[in-house]
Design an enzyme around this catalytic site. Sequence first.
Site, PDB file in Angstrom:
ATOM      1  N   ASP A 194      -3.180  -7.844  -4.059  1.00 49.07           N
ATOM      2  CA  ASP A 194      -4.399  -7.256  -3.536  1.00 49.07           C
ATOM      3  C   ASP A 194      -5.613  -7.888  -4.217  1.00 49.07           C
ATOM      4  OD1 ASP A 194      -5.704  -5.421  -1.897  1.00 49.07           O
ATOM      5  OD2 ASP A 194      -4.264  -3.844  -2.380  1.00 49.07           O
ATOM      6  N   TRP A 260      -7.994  -9.100   2.998  1.00 44.87           N
ATOM      7  CA  TRP A 260      -8.624  -8.422   4.151  1.00 44.87           C
ATOM      8  C   TRP A 260      -9.534  -9.334   4.971  1.00 44.87           C
ATOM      9  CZ3 TRP A 260     -10.551  -7.403  -0.817  1.00 44.87           C
ATOM     10  CH2 TRP A 260      -9.736  -6.602  -1.601  1.00 44.87           C
ATOM     11  N   GLY A 261      -9.305 -10.627   4.972  1.00 47.79           N
ATOM     12  CA  GLY A 261     -10.171 -11.514   5.748  1.00 47.79           C
ATOM     13  C   GLY A 261     -11.442 -11.899   5.027  1.00 47.79           C
ATOM     14  N   ASP A 281      -7.783  -2.259   5.847  1.00 44.84           N
ATOM     15  CA  ASP A 281      -6.546  -1.495   6.082  1.00 44.84           C
ATOM     16  C   ASP A 281      -6.464  -0.894   7.486  1.00 44.84           C
ATOM     17  OD1 ASP A 281      -6.357  -2.128   3.461  1.00 44.84           O
ATOM     18  OD2 ASP A 281      -6.092  -0.080   2.741  1.00 44.84           O
TER      19      ASP A 281
HETATM   20  C1  GLA Z   1      -5.549  -1.915  -0.469  1.00 46.80           C
HETATM   21  C2  GLA Z   1      -4.584  -2.639   0.455  1.00 46.80           C
HETATM   22  C3  GLA Z   1      -3.573  -1.644   0.993  1.00 46.80           C
HETATM   23  C4  GLA Z   1      -2.851  -0.965  -0.147  1.00 46.80           C
HETATM   24  C5  GLA Z   1      -3.853  -0.315  -1.097  1.00 46.80           C
HETATM   25  C6  GLA Z   1      -3.195   0.195  -2.365  1.00 46.80           C
HETATM   26  O1  GLA Z   1      -6.357  -1.025   0.210  1.00 46.80           O
HETATM   27  O2  GLA Z   1      -5.276  -3.255   1.496  1.00 46.80           O
HETATM   28  O3  GLA Z   1      -2.675  -2.287   1.857  1.00 46.80           O
HETATM   29  O4  GLA Z   1      -2.062  -1.902  -0.833  1.00 46.80           O
HETATM   30  O5  GLA Z   1      -4.856  -1.239  -1.491  1.00 46.80           O
HETATM   31  O6  GLA Z   1      -4.125   0.807  -3.217  1.00 46.80           O
END
Ligand code: GLA
Length: 638
Positions: A194, A260-261, A281
């Site tokens: 992440d 996330w892009g 997400d």
């Molecule tokens: C981010 C990621 C999610 C998940 C959460 C965990 O938001 O994009 O997919 O892994 O963190 O905290």
Amino acid sequence: MSARSTRRALASLLLAGLCASSIATAQVADPLAATGRWSANTDGSAPLPPMGWNSWNAFNSDVDEEKVLASARALVDTKLAALGYRYVVIDDGWWLKRRQPDGRMLIRTSHFPSAATGSDTSFRPLTDRLHAMGLKAGIYSDIGRNSCGQIYTPDFKNQPEGSVAEREVGLYGHVDQDIRLYFADWNFDFIKVDGCGARGLPADAPRVRSGLYRALPPLVDMQSLGGSDVAGIRALYEQVHTALRTHAAGRDYVYALCLWGAGDVRAWGKDVGNMSRTSDDIQPVWARMLTNFDTVTHRALYAHPGSWNDPDMLFVGTGDFDAAHLTEARSHFALWAMVNAPLIIGYDLRALTPKLQAIFGNAEIVALNQDAAGNQAVLAYDSDEVQILVKTLADGEKAVAVFNRTAAPAKAVMTAAQLKLNPAADVRLRDLWSKATQTFRGELLLALAPHETRIFRVSGTRRMPNGRYLSELTGRVNAAVDGVVVPEPDPTIHHSITPWIGTRGAGEHPQYGGWGGAEVDRAPYGKLMRVAGKEYDTGIGVLSNSRLEVRNAGYATFTASVGVNDSGQPGSGTTTFEVWGDGRLLARSRAMAFGDPAAPLTANVRGVRIVELVARASGAPVGARPAPAIWADAALLR
Ligand code: GLA
């Protein structure tokens, strides 16, 4: 030497150094120079989109061993594992602390009892159990010092404990140590990395000011590509890639990027990891599913075997996709399958019902996703209401999905032309939900229920019998350099309400900096392919000053009609089109200007492994947007 002359001498030394280094950069930095190699990632093991289960959508950070094992058992018992759902991934919430002073990560043994192997703690007993079940094991970390849950989730369960240093559970400063622990010692096969720690802890963040976490100057600004340190964030993710090569070499592993892009990951994620998130997400909400889906649909040339677009995990089974909304659940699943998304179940499998199982377990739809050619579906028809996506399979057959985005019934006409099949011959369809078959010629009218996706496997007479259009081989085409000068988020992505802030603020702004990137069967910026008034329905559209890499598979000839798209501007200089084979120039067009009719370009590519298609601009006025270069009807022929 006087102080002043010392300064002058130093300054001229510095200048000389700078000049030498900029000359060196200029010498190595022609990104359009053919390399004869495939530059997208091939490390790790993701020849097909990874499939499995992840704890996050089902449990958030309230994850424990019982839940993980129950899901693993369910995958095996339901035979979903046999269908390919093999990776069992523990997301955020597993960690207790980073032990001081040696920095070893400790597991929350109250939730993962088998990890209580002594003072060190180890996931090895759990990964051994998963492996003994025939499954693969996945773990989660963050590229910064702290995790998303620590920074953003207010009611986060299982927060890391202890001092500031003990709560620094992310990879930052510990990449080699942690990757060795997770892969060489604990025997994981998959890591999701992440990016929150590299974005959420500026010195003035409340949780930094309160003394909870150390500041880390952000490398990623979600709302500003210009304000992101793209090289810096890429370098951090590359460190992980290097550590994986060292500590997981020789075995199957998957490296999942979760940015996330943002950080212009569109342009480099495919070169670094095995799958790369294109959006923030997903939520169990129809509109949010649309947002995530839209971030990949124009990006077929950025996904290949070894490096997939990831619009986030499946939410089939929950909210708008629950057992009372099977039409929506089926759509979500079919769309993810078509765009070669990793099929990662995000549902509490202890509660799996036969109807939900029938969705995850639809073997014919899974087979489309897992087709060996790795061609992401291409948008054959696009609108805000109905979309038609076509995917060319390894055996030359097609899959098609006709998708009603709206809450009202819709009528859609699907044509043989959209499938690149001969309209005068029979086209045979097999409905992959009902298993009904039918035949049509020319076109077929389909009635779609609200939110419905009809998905078919198709065979017919190919319009291109003696080879393949490049747009049918997207898994073999890599937009190595796509000509985008100023990355901009794609404004055509559905703007949903972000559930975490609701309608406060100015609204949702998807992060994916893909606007103007290389497109299949259309010009950059989603425009129609049209050169000097002549329309084309197949080819690749890309900005000038671009280089595409094409893996040749025994084809003898490359052909295309090349030109500047009518969506460009007069007076924008010229574009020259070059075809290279394994680093040798094979063919070059004349310099093409806006308004010139497309010119044929043919090259003998027999025996060539990597074909490179270079569109070079010259004479463009300073500051002009690069001219849209069209490789119309581009094809490889036997
Ligand atoms: C981010 C990621 C999610 C998940 C959460 C965990 O938001 O994009 O997919 O892994 O963190 O905290």
